[in-house]
Design a protein around this motif. Sequence first.
Motif, PDB file in Angstrom:
ATOM      1  N   SER A 113       0.547  -1.234   0.081  1.00  0.00           N
ATOM      2  CA  SER A 113       0.096   0.042   0.111  1.00  0.00           C
ATOM      3  C   SER A 113       0.827   1.225  -0.011  1.00  0.00           C
ATOM      4  O   SER A 113       1.684   1.221   0.841  1.00  0.00           O
ATOM      5  CB  SER A 113      -0.833  -0.166   1.211  1.00  0.00           C
ATOM      6  OG  SER A 113      -1.085   1.200   1.660  1.00  0.00           O
ATOM      7  N   ASN A 172       2.213   4.400   0.691  1.00  0.00           N
ATOM      8  CA  ASN A 172       3.319   5.102   1.530  1.00  0.00           C
ATOM      9  C   ASN A 172       4.270   4.038   2.047  1.00  0.00           C
ATOM     10  O   ASN A 172       5.263   4.377   2.572  1.00  0.00           O
ATOM     11  CB  ASN A 172       2.952   6.413   2.419  1.00  0.00           C
ATOM     12  CG  ASN A 172       1.892   5.688   3.638  1.00  0.00           C
ATOM     13  OD1 ASN A 172       1.332   4.773   3.389  1.00  0.00           O
ATOM     14  ND2 ASN A 172       1.940   6.613   4.400  1.00  0.00           N
ATOM     15  N   VAL A 206      -2.402  11.851   8.041  1.00  0.00           N
ATOM     16  CA  VAL A 206      -1.214  11.681   8.913  1.00  0.00           C
ATOM     17  C   VAL A 206      -1.647  10.610  10.068  1.00  0.00           C
ATOM     18  O   VAL A 206      -2.498  10.809  10.411  1.00  0.00           O
ATOM     19  CB  VAL A 206      -0.889  13.116   9.725  1.00  0.00           C
ATOM     20  CG1 VAL A 206       0.172  12.832  10.792  1.00  0.00           C
ATOM     21  CG2 VAL A 206      -0.379  13.953   8.748  1.00  0.00           C
ATOM     22  N   THR A 219       1.533   8.293  11.909  1.00  0.00           N
ATOM     23  CA  THR A 219       2.371   8.406  12.883  1.00  0.00           C
ATOM     24  C   THR A 219       2.925   9.977  12.473  1.00  0.00           C
ATOM     25  O   THR A 219       3.914  10.485  13.390  1.00  0.00           O
ATOM     26  CB  THR A 219       3.462   7.474  12.679  1.00  0.00           C
ATOM     27  OG1 THR A 219       3.888   7.607  11.200  1.00  0.00           O
ATOM     28  CG2 THR A 219       2.767   6.091  12.880  1.00  0.00           C
ATOM     29  N   GLY A 220       2.852  10.337  11.410  1.00  0.00           N
ATOM     30  CA  GLY A 220       3.547  11.524  10.858  1.00  0.00           C
ATOM     31  C   GLY A 220       4.941  11.252  10.309  1.00  0.00           C
ATOM     32  O   GLY A 220       5.539  12.492   9.739  1.00  0.00           O
ATOM     33  N   GLY A 269      -2.865   5.032  -0.460  1.00  0.00           N
ATOM     34  CA  GLY A 269      -3.385   3.948  -0.598  1.00  0.00           C
ATOM     35  C   GLY A 269      -4.223   3.234   0.481  1.00  0.00           C
ATOM     36  O   GLY A 269      -5.058   3.966   1.055  1.00  0.00           O
ATOM     37  N   GLY A 270      -3.893   2.098   1.037  1.00  0.00           N
ATOM     38  CA  GLY A 270      -4.800   1.602   2.141  1.00  0.00           C
ATOM     39  C   GLY A 270      -5.981   0.887   1.739  1.00  0.00           C
ATOM     40  O   GLY A 270      -6.953   0.515   2.618  1.00  0.00           O
TER      41      GLY A 270
HETATM   42  C1  LIG Z   1      -0.083   4.124   7.158  1.00  0.00           C
HETATM   43  C2  LIG Z   1      -0.941   5.027   6.393  1.00  0.00           C
HETATM   44  C3  LIG Z   1      -0.806   6.440   6.430  1.00  0.00           C
HETATM   45  C4  LIG Z   1      -0.014   6.986   7.482  1.00  0.00           C
HETATM   46  O1  LIG Z   1       1.234   7.478   7.304  1.00  0.00           O
HETATM   47  P1  LIG Z   1       2.004   7.955   8.525  1.00  0.00           P
HETATM   48  O2  LIG Z   1       3.442   7.939   7.977  1.00  0.00           O
HETATM   49  O3  LIG Z   1       1.832   6.870   9.641  1.00  0.00           O
HETATM   50  O4  LIG Z   1       1.762   9.277   8.767  1.00  0.00           O
HETATM   51  C5  LIG Z   1      -1.504   7.130   5.379  1.00  0.00           C
HETATM   52  N1  LIG Z   1      -2.329   6.358   4.724  1.00  0.00           N
HETATM   53  C6  LIG Z   1      -2.512   5.098   4.478  1.00  0.00           C
HETATM   54  C7  LIG Z   1      -3.342   4.494   3.388  1.00  0.00           C
HETATM   55  C8  LIG Z   1      -1.676   4.360   5.626  1.00  0.00           C
HETATM   56  O5  LIG Z   1      -1.718   3.065   5.264  1.00  0.00           O
END
Ligand SMILES: *Cc1c(COP(=O)(O)O)cnc(C)c1O
Length: 322
Positions: A62, A64, A190, A192-193, A309-310
Amino acid sequence: MEAPLFSSLIHDLETELRQDLPSSLMPLLRAPDIQPLPFPLFARHRVTVDVLRCDELHPVISGNKWFKLKFNLVQARRLGMTRLASFGGAWSNHLHALAFCARQMGLSCTGFVRGDELGVDANPMLQEAAEWGMSLQFLTRQAYRERRVTLDPQTWLVPEGGDNEQGVLGCMTLIPAPLAADYDAVLLPVGTGCTALGVRLALPEPTALWGVPVLRAETLQRDWMARLQQWSARWSEQQGGTVEWWTDCHHGGYGKVSPALLSFIRDFGDNTGLALEPVYGGKAMWGLCNRIRHHAIPAGSRVLFVHTGGLQGARGFQSITG
Ligand SMILES: *Cc1c(COP(=O)(O)O)cnc(C)c1O
């Protein structure tokens, strides 16, 4: 001693990453596509929004998460580690991606999962991770909070969410550099950031960062600004630049939704063809549309929305929400 340059450090990491990368991970090396996002609301207010399709880089990993993991893979190899381990919730996109990467790289891996009432069959994300060879250990909430685990010395431990130095450096490569200058602002959700930190460090100074926390975290913003300062002090190329936190978009907390948010996401998807999930991207886009509607974004603005993504984690969401 002169401060190291981000660019040379990252160049070396990228070079090492490319050595012996299995072909299944190769698609992740290309830059994500940028697409225009036509939506009547944007047109009416003369705001241009493009979307960076990190969600499309790979069928399994996914958005990032790859950027946070890739230099962790390099670091594990540099140190001769044979196992990766990390922490996450039952629906963690991060553990899922880690399990896949470890499998492809020929490394063993362990996932420490929050909730000792759970098992491998709790959901398809965990099942897949287990099928890829991740050893799952289910911790009580207290043990999870205290990170009460034992690790053998051959293990490279990636923190929850991939939020470590390698994660931040990886996220500095998320937005193709020459493109970023075309935008007045970059919008992203965001958690964890970590992603936001890497992105801000790499953005040209005039481009603002709009971060949308998807959870209630009163100290997140303060802690994040402190981290940004630490990074700036440590490295010589750090630029300034605006950061805005939109703290009114979390809808009650991590994974919480409202009927209004879900119907917004449906409507937005129908109008634009862009699928968003309600845990991260949906909340960020909801925040943008609200601000545009309230004339808080100047006409003529050019915005880049990072689609992190996600959608695989959102599978769980659909089964919860019906
Ligand atoms: C993990 C995630 C984030 C958050 O990223 P961080 O670096 O933890 O802020 C954003 N979008 C999706 C889809 C994620 O899976």
